[in-house]
Design an enzyme around this catalytic site. Structure first.
Site, PDB file in Angstrom:
ATOM      1  N   ARG A  46     -67.520  11.997  63.809  1.00 38.64           N
ATOM      2  CA  ARG A  46     -66.601  13.081  64.188  1.00 38.64           C
ATOM      3  C   ARG A  46     -66.851  13.444  65.644  1.00 38.64           C
ATOM      4  O   ARG A  46     -65.930  13.753  66.395  1.00 38.64           O
ATOM      5  CB  ARG A  46     -66.779  14.308  63.272  1.00 38.64           C
ATOM      6  CG  ARG A  46     -66.000  15.516  63.764  1.00 38.64           C
ATOM      7  CD  ARG A  46     -65.782  16.634  62.747  1.00 38.64           C
ATOM      8  NE  ARG A  46     -66.834  16.791  61.771  1.00 38.64           N
ATOM      9  CZ  ARG A  46     -68.035  17.332  62.005  1.00 38.64           C
ATOM     10  NH1 ARG A  46     -68.347  17.785  63.199  1.00 38.64           N
ATOM     11  NH2 ARG A  46     -68.927  17.413  61.052  1.00 38.64           N
ATOM     12  N   LYS A 195     -45.712   7.862  69.108  1.00 41.09           N
ATOM     13  CA  LYS A 195     -44.424   7.426  69.669  1.00 41.09           C
ATOM     14  C   LYS A 195     -44.630   6.263  70.644  1.00 41.09           C
ATOM     15  O   LYS A 195     -45.160   5.249  70.253  1.00 41.09           O
ATOM     16  CB  LYS A 195     -43.720   8.631  70.294  1.00 41.09           C
ATOM     17  CG  LYS A 195     -43.744   9.892  69.412  1.00 41.09           C
ATOM     18  CD  LYS A 195     -42.967   9.762  68.105  1.00 41.09           C
ATOM     19  CE  LYS A 195     -43.271  10.883  67.107  1.00 41.09           C
ATOM     20  NZ  LYS A 195     -43.142  12.239  67.619  1.00 41.09           N
TER      21      LYS A 195
HETATM   22  C1  LIG Z   1     -43.614  13.557  67.263  1.00 38.54           C
HETATM   23  C2  LIG Z   1     -43.813  14.571  68.309  1.00 38.54           C
HETATM   24  C3  LIG Z   1     -44.851  15.509  68.228  1.00 38.54           C
HETATM   25  C4  LIG Z   1     -45.776  15.575  67.027  1.00 38.54           C
HETATM   26  O1  LIG Z   1     -46.597  14.469  66.944  1.00 38.54           O
HETATM   27  P1  LIG Z   1     -47.199  13.878  65.568  1.00 38.54           P
HETATM   28  O2  LIG Z   1     -47.968  12.704  66.016  1.00 38.54           O
HETATM   29  O3  LIG Z   1     -46.029  13.547  64.682  1.00 38.54           O
HETATM   30  O4  LIG Z   1     -48.037  14.962  64.970  1.00 38.54           O
HETATM   31  C5  LIG Z   1     -44.996  16.411  69.262  1.00 38.54           C
HETATM   32  N1  LIG Z   1     -44.168  16.414  70.324  1.00 38.54           N
HETATM   33  C6  LIG Z   1     -43.157  15.531  70.441  1.00 38.54           C
HETATM   34  C7  LIG Z   1     -42.269  15.587  71.632  1.00 38.54           C
HETATM   35  C8  LIG Z   1     -42.937  14.584  69.448  1.00 38.54           C
HETATM   36  O5  LIG Z   1     -41.914  13.723  69.557  1.00 38.54           O
END
Ligand SMILES: *Cc1c(COP(=O)(O)O)cnc(C)c1O
Length: 379
Positions: A46, A195
């Site tokens: 961790r 993403k």
């Molecule tokens: C998807 C997203 C998040 C959240 O991220 P996770 O990895 O799904 O927790 C935050 N900000 C933006 C702009 C996103 O597209």
């Protein structure tokens, strides 16, 4: 070094034991100590993990930052940033922020006495007017999802610095390849690495990047104290993915530009939102603070019926939430990603029932354009 050299090499060196060129997946929870209290810098996973460290250093370098602090998701990273604050502190936040960000602010942190004001941060005066003596943090998403509205990072920093308020930019939509907010003097950049950074739709992850020693130390403390850390396998996958981030982003954008150019002249499209088009109201700002325009395009097809027909007729674009992966996706914000936003607020932001968001992938440009042509013919 240049972006691509850093992407391939930063944070990584051949394994000292074997020479393995790829950083191993250190799938371990604990580390053997030579004597009580004498260890090699690793005690418990961790707190420290070599695969995670390599990935953190790699992304920090790409974001032009000194410190990368990784989390198990984008929202875990954002939550840890809010945990830097105290009860009674005030946050100013972009009104068209990612739905999950709004949800955790509004339902979790509000309960602990952190105050939030949502405003259209694309207007400098709105930020200035929202500041109170308790304001400690300004959280901006630029461009926003799904309206692709930009906030001037330069304006944000100039307003906040004068009042010693910490600034955070969610840079998920641009990735470190197209926008580096730290270079404008922003204190913290946050990403959902789920993403574009990972880009292969097989990991959920998040990371915060900063040049500020104090903020970094506090976030490393929270990373360990709260414990929302990514596992070594996920860190390995993200580290593998960043090697091709530049290549992917260029292909994503080439396809998005071609598609936007085609869509903007199509008679079935009521409105198109893409910062790369000269018709975008903030195209000049985009040119100034971004080195590319990304690959998210939103289009208004005028009605729910049209939007449904279009989305369901696409063959290559898959109907799914999320974005930034190599495969093209289509989604309907009002019913899918932004359903939790009340209808009046949605409409005031431009998230109508006819709005469709496209995440343009890296397939062949002609195939994507042809897919959109055949789906538009169905409405
Ligand atoms: C998807 C997203 C998040 C959240 O991220 P996770 O990895 O799904 O927790 C935050 N900000 C933006 C702009 C996103 O597209």
């Amino acid at each position: 070094m240049g972006f691509q050299t850093d992407a391939v090499h930063a944070g990584q060196k051949p394994d000292s034991g074997t020479g393995a060129i790829m950083t191993p997946i250190f799938q371990t929870s604990t580390y053997v100590q030579e004597e009580i209290g004498k260890h090699k810098g690793y005690e418990y996973s961790r707190t420290q993990n070599p695969t995670r460290h390599a990935m953190e250093k790699n992304i920090a370098t790409l974001e032009k930052g000194k410190y990368g602090i990784a989390f198990s998701s984008g929202l875990a990273a954002i939550s840890s940033i809010i945990q830097l604050l105290e009860q009674g502190d005030h946050v100013i936040c972009t009104n068209n922020v990612y739905g999950g960000t709004f949800r955790v602010f509004d339902t979790v942190f509000k309960k602990f006495g952190v105050l939030f004001t949502y405003t259209d941060t694309s207007v400098k005066k709105n930020i200035e007017e929202a500041i109170t003596p308790k304001t400690k943090l300004i959280f901006v998403e630029t461009p926003t999802n799904p309206m692709l509205t930009l906030t001037s990072i330069e304006d944000l920093v100039s307003v906040a610095k004068a009042k010693k308020i910490m600034t955070v930019v969610d840079n998920t939509f641009m990735s470190p390849y197209f926008q580096n907010p730290l270079q404008f003097g922003v204190d913290l950049v946050v990403h959902s690495s789920t993403k574009y950074i990972n880009g292969h739709s097989d990991v959920v992850g998040g990371i915060a990047v900063t040049n500020d020693d104090q903020i970094a130390q506090k976030l490393y403390f929270l990373q360990n104290a709260v414990g929302a850390v990514p596992g070594p396998m996920d860190c390995f996958l993200v580290l593998r993915a960043t090697k091709t981030l530049a290549l992917r982003m260029r292909e994503h954008e080439k396809n998005a530009n071609a598609l936007a150019a085609f869509l903007q002249n199509h008679n079935r499209i009521k409105r198109i939102y893409y910062p790369g088009l000269s018709s975008h109201p903030q195209h000049e700002l985009a040119k100034k603070q971004m080195s590319g325009y990304g690959a998210i395009i939103s289009i208004d097809l005028g009605s729910l019926e049209n939007a449904k027909k279009f989305a369901e007729s696409l063959k290559i674009f898959a109907l799914a939430e999320s974005l930034g992966g190599v495969e093209s996706l289509v989604e309907h914000p009002a019913i899918m990603t932004h359903a939790s936003v009340p209808k009046e607020i949605r409409e005031s932001l431009g998230i109508t029932d006819g709005l469709i968001r496209l995440s343009v992938g890296v397939e062949d440009e002609a195939d994507l354009v042809n897919d959109v042509i055949q789906a538009l013919e169905k409405i």
